[in-house]
Motif scaffolding. Structure first.
Motif: not given
Length: 597
Positions: A416-419, A549-554, A576-581
């Motif tokens: 699981p990833l969380k950003a 404020k963004i919380t992204y969970v995958a 990280p590249k996806f979020l910045k883009r």
């Protein structure tokens, strides 16, 4: 892949050489490996007249085949692990084929082997048919082998020299013996001449010299037929000096043998030099042969490097390091292509629908599942990770932090990833709108090859099927998911304005799994909270007062057999590249526009 249909027919020309029965013609659909981009594709394959040919489809046979293989010297190899696959190779050309099931694969292999036997190679008929040629070849081979064997068994120069010395001694002894014989003969002839001279002188005194009518000399008194005068000596007739001739013969022979010995000595002196040269040439030849074998091996590997044996799979021939390097190189190429495309990208106007369309709970067959997903994400995704040791901080760039929790199930990475991220100048509604809206998906998402909306469930929920660009040697992935956007109603006046988009995998009859792609499973949520700082004085709220404020969970199950280290490295690089883009895209689209709360 499926073998949709097949047909067979016999003809008078195609006959099995052993049984005399007609060779079966076969036609049907097989999956053929095309290349690493398109993978397995269904093709109409026809087996006829010792030739295997394929067409794009059965309907396009009239336009001619797309490729053909002569089966005379073909090698048919059933795959070691895949029970439906078999490979056919002729020299450097290899076809990778898959049948619907093992039974159909065996049918194709048996039919191909039958056509191959009918072609006249490797059967008794072949031996009878080409008997004369084989006899000539065998004779030539036998002669060559005999000559070569004799040559290899030849003596060395030293042994030859010893033989020459032996022959020289024998020849000298023979010449000495002949010399003694010739000396004895010469002495005997001299004595006989002396005796005959005395007899003739005495006879001339006693008898007159007469000659008979027939020309014969008179006989002796005893009546014998012996002539009165014996034949003259050879020396007297031919004038040959046997002793001198023997001496000359001996001298000539000795000179020849001496010259041969001298030549042999010279050859022996050069033997070591030539042997060194030969050794050097043999070493050069060995190195050249090794280099040729290595080059040929590399050429075969490169020619089939894009084949199915080198793609992602449980029996892939590519190791983990090579897999990682190939994926890294492919991602770098995609980044360069994306940089070029961004320079020419045209702006797209997409009006946002009213807020009410996203706040209502829609009634459709997936509505219960959507509500459960929304509640789960709102309960667990917003929890602080500071005290949870299972989450590891893997990336930190400014306001953005990416966490990962390592989880594997049956060898498949399910980390699981969380950003978390904070973006100025945009609202949660705007971020979620651009994340959910399929009309602008291709404007910011660079990993998608194509997608389409399978079904529209409501104004705030759709089912989407999308395929992602392949990153060789990994297999291509596709995903079928329900995407819903929702405004979360505040429970008290201090709660921030919150929006959510959740994407989770579902099944749909209009988008079943295919052999071309590995179906991935996802459960993704983007939760956006809008924080507003009061403006100074009587000024109106501007974008400078807004922070999202963004919380992204995958949670992603990629499926397939990609190495765990590769999947984790790609996730660490790409998220990280996806979020910045994406956030940069939203800032660009909303700049100068009214704020959408």
């Amino acid at each position: 892949m499926s073998e949709k249909s097949s047909n067979s027919s016999g003809s008078d020309e195609d006959v099995d050489p052993e049984s005399g029965q007609p060779v079966i013609e076969l036609g049907g659909v097989l999956s053929k490996w095309t290349n690493y981009i398109h993978g397995w594709q269904d093709r109409w394959v026809v087996l006829k007249n010792n030739t295997l040919s394929y067409y794009k489809s059965e309907d396009e046979r009239e336009y001619g085949c797309r490729g053909a293989l002569c089966l005379s010297k073909a090698m048919i190899s059933p795959h070691e692990f895949d029970e439906c696959r078999f490979d056919i190779s002729v020299n450097d050309s290899v076809w990778y084929l898959r049948a619907e099931d093992p039974a159909h694969r065996d049918q194709w292999i048996d039919s191909i082997e039958l056509h191959k036997a009918e072609s006249g190679y490797g059967s008794e008929t072949s031996l009878r048919r080409h008997g004369s040629m084989q006899s000539l070849t065998s004779a030539a081979s036998g002669f060559s082998a005999t000559s070569t064997s004799s040559f290899k068994k030849g003596h060395s120069l030293k042994e030859k020299l010893a033989e020459m010395e032996t022959f020289r001694d024998i020849l000298c002894r023979q010449v000495d013996t002949l010399q003694k014989y010739f000396d004895s003969c010469a002495d005997g002839v001299s004595k006989d001449e002396f005796q005959r001279d005395r007899v003739v002188e005495e006879d001339e005194d006693d008898f007159p010299s007469t000659t008979r009518p027939n020309g014969d000399c008179p006989h002796n008194n005893n009546g014998s037929k012996e002539k009165l005068f014996p034949p003259a000596s050879p020396k007297g007739i031919n004038g040959i000096d046997f002793k001198g001739e023997a001496i000359t013969f001996k001298a000539t022979t000795a000179g020849i043998l001496s010259t041969l010995s001298h030549c042999i000595e010279l050859m022996m002196k050069r033997e070591d030099s030539w042997q060194k040269r030969i050794d050097k040439e043999l070493e050069k030849r060995r190195r050249v042969e090794d280099a040729y074998k290595n080059a040929l091996s590399d050429l075969k590997i490169k020619s089939h490097y894009g084949g199915p044996d080198y793609e992602e799979g449980p029996n892939s021939l590519i190791n983990e390091d090579e897999f990682f390097d190939a994926v890294e190189a492919a991602l770098d190429r995609q980044d360069k292509i994306e940089e070029e495309s961004e320079k020419v990208r045209l702006p797209r106007l997409t009006p946002a629908p009213p807020v009410d369309a996203y706040s209502a709970i829609a009634n459709h067959r997936f509505s219960t599942g959507v509500e459960e997903m929304v509640q789960n994400h709102m309960t667990y995704s917003l929890q602080d990770m500071g005290g949870d040791a299972n989450w590891q901080l893997v990336v930190e760039e400014g306001e953005m932090k990416v966490y990962r929790r390592e989880v594997e199930e049956n060898g498949i990475v399910l980390d699981p990833l969380k950003a978390t991220h904070a973006v100025k100048g945009v609202t949660g509604h705007e971020v979620c709108h651009y994340f959910w809206d399929t009309a602008v998906r291709n404007d910011w998402e660079t990993t998608i090859e194509n997608f389409n909306v399978v079904e529209t469930l409501s104004d705030n929920a759709v089912i989407v099927y999308q395929t992602h660009k392949r990153v060789w040697p990994a297999s291509q992935r596709d995903v079928l998911y329900l995407s819903a956007m929702r405004k979360i109603l505040a429970t008290n006046e201090n709660d921030p304005d919150t929006w959510l988009v959740c994407n989770f995998s579902v099944d749909h009859d209009n988008a079943p799994p295919t052999n071309r792609c590995v179906r991935a499973k996802i459960n993704v949520a983007m939760i956006c909270q809008t924080l507003v700082s009061p403006p100074e004085g009587d000024k109106q709220i501007s974008r400078d007062n807004v922070l999202c404020k963004i919380t992204y969970v995958a949670n992603v199950n990629p499926g397939g057999w990609a190495p765990a280290s590769v999947l984790r490295a790609v996730a660490k690089r790409e998220y990280p590249k996806f979020l910045k883009r994406f956030t940069s895209y939203v800032q660009e689209k909303t700049a100068g526009k009214p704020i959408l709360f």
